[in-house]
Write a protein that holds these residues in place. Structure first.
Motif, mmCIF file in Angstrom:
data_model
loop_
_atom_site.group_PDB
_atom_site.id
_atom_site.type_symbol
_atom_site.label_atom_id
_atom_site.label_comp_id
_atom_site.label_asym_id
_atom_site.label_seq_id
_atom_site.Cartn_x
_atom_site.Cartn_y
_atom_site.Cartn_z
ATOM 1 N N MET A 198 31.757 38.578 35.338
ATOM 2 C CA MET A 198 32.396 38.151 36.583
ATOM 3 C C MET A 198 32.360 39.319 37.565
ATOM 4 N N ASN A 199 31.927 39.056 38.772
ATOM 5 C CA ASN A 199 31.869 40.155 39.740
ATOM 6 C C ASN A 199 33.213 40.334 40.439
ATOM 7 N N GLU A 200 33.350 41.462 41.120
ATOM 8 C CA GLU A 200 34.623 41.800 41.748
ATOM 9 C C GLU A 200 35.041 40.769 42.794
ATOM 10 N N THR A 201 34.100 40.248 43.541
ATOM 11 C CA THR A 201 34.430 39.245 44.552
ATOM 12 C C THR A 201 35.041 38.009 43.909
ATOM 13 N N ALA A 202 34.444 37.548 42.813
ATOM 14 C CA ALA A 202 34.971 36.373 42.108
ATOM 15 C C ALA A 202 36.354 36.660 41.536
ATOM 16 N N GLU A 203 36.529 37.858 40.968
ATOM 17 C CA GLU A 203 37.832 38.225 40.401
ATOM 18 C C GLU A 203 38.922 38.183 41.464
ATOM 19 N N PHE A 204 38.648 38.770 42.611
ATOM 20 C CA PHE A 204 39.662 38.811 43.652
ATOM 21 C C PHE A 204 39.861 37.445 44.306
ATOM 22 N N HIS A 205 38.828 36.589 44.307
ATOM 23 C CA HIS A 205 39.007 35.220 44.802
ATOM 24 C C HIS A 205 39.980 34.462 43.888
ATOM 25 N N ILE A 206 39.825 34.630 42.579
ATOM 26 C CA ILE A 206 40.738 33.990 41.618
ATOM 27 C C ILE A 206 42.154 34.521 41.817
ATOM 28 N N PHE A 207 42.280 35.818 42.029
ATOM 29 C CA PHE A 207 43.580 36.431 42.265
ATOM 30 C C PHE A 207 44.205 35.904 43.560
ATOM 31 N N TYR A 208 43.389 35.768 44.599
ATOM 32 C CA TYR A 208 43.862 35.210 45.874
ATOM 33 C C TYR A 208 44.415 33.800 45.660
ATOM 34 N N LYS A 209 43.684 32.965 44.924
ATOM 35 C CA LYS A 209 44.149 31.605 44.646
ATOM 36 C C LYS A 209 45.464 31.618 43.877
ATOM 37 N N HIS A 210 45.592 32.552 42.927
ATOM 38 C CA HIS A 210 46.836 32.676 42.166
ATOM 39 C C HIS A 210 48.011 32.968 43.099
ATOM 40 N N ILE A 211 47.828 33.918 43.990
ATOM 41 C CA ILE A 211 48.914 34.283 44.907
ATOM 42 C C ILE A 211 49.273 33.113 45.823
ATOM 43 N N THR A 212 48.259 32.434 46.355
ATOM 44 C CA THR A 212 48.544 31.334 47.287
ATOM 45 C C THR A 212 49.195 30.134 46.613
ATOM 46 N N ASN A 213 49.149 30.071 45.300
ATOM 47 C CA ASN A 213 49.889 29.013 44.599
ATOM 48 C C ASN A 213 51.393 29.215 44.713
ATOM 49 N N PHE A 214 51.825 30.426 45.008
ATOM 50 C CA PHE A 214 53.254 30.744 45.082
ATOM 51 C C PHE A 214 53.715 31.166 46.465
ATOM 52 N N SER A 215 52.796 31.676 47.279
ATOM 53 C CA SER A 215 53.162 32.156 48.609
ATOM 54 C C SER A 215 51.961 31.980 49.542
ATOM 55 N N PRO A 216 52.168 31.333 50.678
ATOM 56 C CA PRO A 216 51.036 31.038 51.575
ATOM 57 C C PRO A 216 50.583 32.257 52.371
ATOM 58 N N ILE A 217 49.630 33.006 51.818
ATOM 59 C CA ILE A 217 49.100 34.149 52.561
ATOM 60 C C ILE A 217 47.706 33.803 53.076
ATOM 61 N N THR A 218 47.370 34.419 54.189
ATOM 62 C CA THR A 218 46.052 34.202 54.776
ATOM 63 C C THR A 218 45.034 35.134 54.114
ATOM 64 N N GLU A 219 43.752 34.859 54.342
ATOM 65 C CA GLU A 219 42.711 35.737 53.813
ATOM 66 C C GLU A 219 42.827 37.139 54.413
ATOM 67 N N LYS A 220 43.210 37.224 55.675
ATOM 68 C CA LYS A 220 43.396 38.534 56.325
ATOM 69 C C LYS A 220 44.544 39.300 55.667
ATOM 70 N N GLU A 221 45.654 38.606 55.401
ATOM 71 C CA GLU A 221 46.771 39.260 54.712
ATOM 72 C C GLU A 221 46.342 39.711 53.312
ATOM 73 N N PHE A 222 45.534 38.883 52.661
ATOM 74 C CA PHE A 222 45.048 39.242 51.321
ATOM 75 C C PHE A 222 44.210 40.512 51.375
ATOM 76 N N GLU A 223 43.365 40.624 52.397
ATOM 77 C CA GLU A 223 42.574 41.849 52.561
ATOM 78 C C GLU A 223 43.482 43.069 52.710
ATOM 79 N N ASN A 224 44.625 42.884 53.354
ATOM 80 C CA ASN A 224 45.568 43.991 53.543
ATOM 81 C C ASN A 224 46.316 44.358 52.265
ATOM 82 N N ILE A 225 46.462 43.402 51.334
ATOM 83 C CA ILE A 225 47.184 43.719 50.095
ATOM 84 C C ILE A 225 46.278 44.333 49.032
#
Length: 192
Positions: A1-28
């Motif tokens: 699994m490449n890093e982009t895919a890993e962080f996409h999965i992580f982004y989806k995990h976070i958005t299941n609990f808190s609505p963050i934007t892709e820009k906010e995700f880049e900042n975290i």
């Protein structure tokens, strides 16, 4: 699994609990780090200070405690999509009472206690996320405790199958029996 895919999965995990934007995700993302463990590697050792909490991208970890008589008590299995740490030690910034080890090659995303505090101050949606995750964890722990206290071995085994459907293929009978609080012989009867 490449890093982009890993962080996409992580982004989806976070958005299941808190609505963050892709820009906010880049900042975290700078607050988090990637870790890879080999099978058998130790993540947290009893008696060491716990500075990090971990999210499992791929693999399997076990959290356990060995009592004064040498008996192993399994607290948690953490597979893909689970968070794991010694919670008491992490939140109180003290030393671990649990050991956490990898049962398979494991890829993790980690955040330190200090970075978690900074992130929650900088992005309130992440404070909301971590609060929701803590609530979720407390509910699961309470459910497991009540199941352990009030249900027989068959009911505990069925709950394990429901919560971790592929665990039987990934974990030794000894560890499964320890998690369920039964002997290996009882576990063999339950698996039929």
């Amino acid at each position: 699994m490449n890093e982009t895919a890993e962080f996409h999965i992580f982004y989806k995990h976070i958005t299941n609990f808190s609505p963050i934007t892709e820009k906010e995700f880049e900042n975290i993302l700078p607050y988090f780090s990637k870790i890879t463990l080999k099978k058998g590697d130790s993540l947290i050792k009893q008696g060491e200070k716990v500075n990090y909490t971990y999210w499992v991208v791929k693999g399997l970890l076990i959290s356990n405690f060995t009592d004064n008589e040498g008996k192993e008590h399994i607290i948690q299995f953490a597979n893909e999509g689970c968070w794991i740490t010694d919670q008491q030690a992490f939140y109180n910034q003290t030393t671990a009472i649990f050991e956490i080890n990898s049962l398979e090659q494991t890829e993790l995303i980690s955040i330190s206690f200090d970075d978690r505090e900074k992130l929650c101050s900088a992005i309130p949606k992440m404070e909301h996320f971590f609060r929701k995750k803590a609530n979720d964890s407390f509910i699961k722990q309470q459910k497991r405790l009540l199941t352990y206290m009030a249900n027989d071995a068959t009911e505990r085994f069925n709950l394990l199958l429901k919560e971790y459907p592929d665990l039987i293929q990934r974990v030794s009978k000894r560890k499964l029996a320890s998690y369920l609080g039964v002997t290996r012989e009882t576990l063999s009867r339950l698996k039929k």
